[in-house]
Design a protein around this motif. Structure first.
Motif, mmCIF file in Angstrom:
data_model
loop_
_atom_site.group_PDB
_atom_site.id
_atom_site.type_symbol
_atom_site.label_atom_id
_atom_site.label_comp_id
_atom_site.label_asym_id
_atom_site.label_seq_id
_atom_site.Cartn_x
_atom_site.Cartn_y
_atom_site.Cartn_z
ATOM 1 N N ARG A 240 55.407 34.198 32.949
ATOM 2 C CA ARG A 240 54.475 33.576 32.011
ATOM 3 C C ARG A 240 54.762 32.076 31.894
ATOM 4 O O ARG A 240 53.842 31.247 31.891
ATOM 5 N N ALA A 274 46.877 40.498 33.926
ATOM 6 C CA ALA A 274 46.662 40.407 32.474
ATOM 7 C C ALA A 274 47.437 39.227 31.878
ATOM 8 O O ALA A 274 46.925 38.500 31.016
ATOM 9 N N ILE A 275 48.661 39.026 32.333
ATOM 10 C CA ILE A 275 49.455 37.891 31.832
ATOM 11 C C ILE A 275 48.792 36.578 32.232
ATOM 12 O O ILE A 275 48.683 35.643 31.431
ATOM 13 N N GLU A 277 45.608 36.027 32.898
ATOM 14 C CA GLU A 277 44.386 35.819 32.112
ATOM 15 C C GLU A 277 44.722 35.365 30.705
ATOM 16 O O GLU A 277 44.050 34.508 30.133
ATOM 17 N N ASP A 278 45.770 35.932 30.132
ATOM 18 C CA ASP A 278 46.165 35.558 28.771
ATOM 19 C C ASP A 278 46.640 34.104 28.713
ATOM 20 O O ASP A 278 46.268 33.356 27.810
ATOM 21 N N SER A 281 43.545 31.745 29.348
ATOM 22 C CA SER A 281 42.556 31.745 28.273
ATOM 23 C C SER A 281 43.098 31.067 27.022
ATOM 24 O O SER A 281 42.387 30.324 26.344
ATOM 25 N N SER A 282 44.379 31.275 26.735
ATOM 26 C CA SER A 282 44.959 30.712 25.513
ATOM 27 C C SER A 282 45.324 29.251 25.666
ATOM 28 O O SER A 282 45.262 28.487 24.715
#
Length: 289
Positions: A240, A274-275, A277-278, A281-282
């Protein structure tokens, strides 16, 4: 060969990939799974013909491929193995991968292969030696290669800089790209007691082309890069951070032992998706800095 240095020197990202492993050949062809690309181990396909090349040809008609080697021994003081490089170049011409990678390490000396990825002393002399050999390989292959950081369990008294300083200076001097193995960073940080964030924060984002994600075996006061477990939370956390640092980088799950079924690996790959995209997006991160 003269390579032009532009502001963006990496290839377009491929998305989320898996290492191509023999147990999954049939499932890939029968199921056409949601995998963006596959990475092959170059040495497994250097002999023409046979089942491995049959499946490779069938899969490369459907998916982009990249090539990853373990035998270039780019850090050795032996002469470059031209027979190996000729075989590698022939495979490149056959497969037409998106890119080629190997490790920044040495695997052989006096013609004897250790079959292990051994670390180098981090010195100016080693930088000059390795960078010159990478340039020779790139000239022979006619393209930039990626060099991957290895996990390590020993260090040299002669080292005069950190591993991340060494990797950065070699990639700059050789004008090559970097395959950043997130798990290897974590493994070495635990074994050598440095902060893994310092490593990630000091690598040039312009040169990072690919990530590897993998699992390891934790023995408490040391850990070994076994590639036989799921990606653990500590590596996901560092991944991340790497996405925040480097942006949209092609990401691959690497499993070499205790290989699960294809569905299990795809579920793990979806966790990487998923990580990503998170993060994007954030943070509204759209690309490499």
């Amino acid at each position: 060969m003269t390579i032009q240095t532009d502001s963006i020197i990496t290839h377009d990202p491929l998305g989320f990939g898996l290492g191509l492993r023999t147990p999954h050949f049939e499932d890939i062809l029968n199921q056409s799974p949601d995998v963006d690309w596959f990475e092959i181990l170059s040495e497994n396909y250097m002999v023409a013909g046979g089942k491995p090349r049959y499946y490779l040809d069938a899969i490369r008609e459907r998916y982009p491929l990249v090539m990853h080697g373990v035998s270039m021994s780019i850090g050795s003081t032996d002469p470059l193995d031209m027979d190996y490089l000729k075989s590698l170049k022939k495979l490149v011409n056959d497969v037409k991968p998106k890119w080629i990678s190997d490790h920044i390490c040495w695997t052989s000396i006096h013609g004897v292969n250790s079959h292990d990825l051994l670390p180098l002393p981090y010195t100016e002399e080693t930088i000059n030696h390795v960078a010159q050999r990478i340039q020779q390989v790139q000239d022979f292959l006619g393209q930039r290669i990626l060099i991957e950081n290895v996990s390590s369990y020993l260090s040299y008294k002669d080292s005069t800089m950190t591993e991340w300083e060494f990797l950065t200076q070699v990639s700059e001097a050789a004008d090559c790209l970097i395959l950043l193995d997130i798990n290897n960073i974590y493994v070495s940080s635990r074994n050598h007691d440095f902060n893994s964030l310092d490593y990630v924060n000091n690598i040039d984002p312009r040169r990072v082309q690919q990530f590897h994600l993998a699992g390891h075996s934790d023995f408490g006061d040391y850990i070994i890069d076994t590639h036989d477990h799921d990606v653990p939370p500590s590596v996901w956390e560092l991944y991340r951070h790497a996405l925040n640092r480097f942006g949209n980088v092609s990401t691959m799950i690497e499993r070499d032992d205790n290989i699960p079924d294809l569905t299990t690996l795809i579920n793990e790959l979806n966790q990487a998706r998923a990580i990503s995209e998170d993060v994007f997006s954030s943070k509204n991160v759209v690309g490499v800095a």
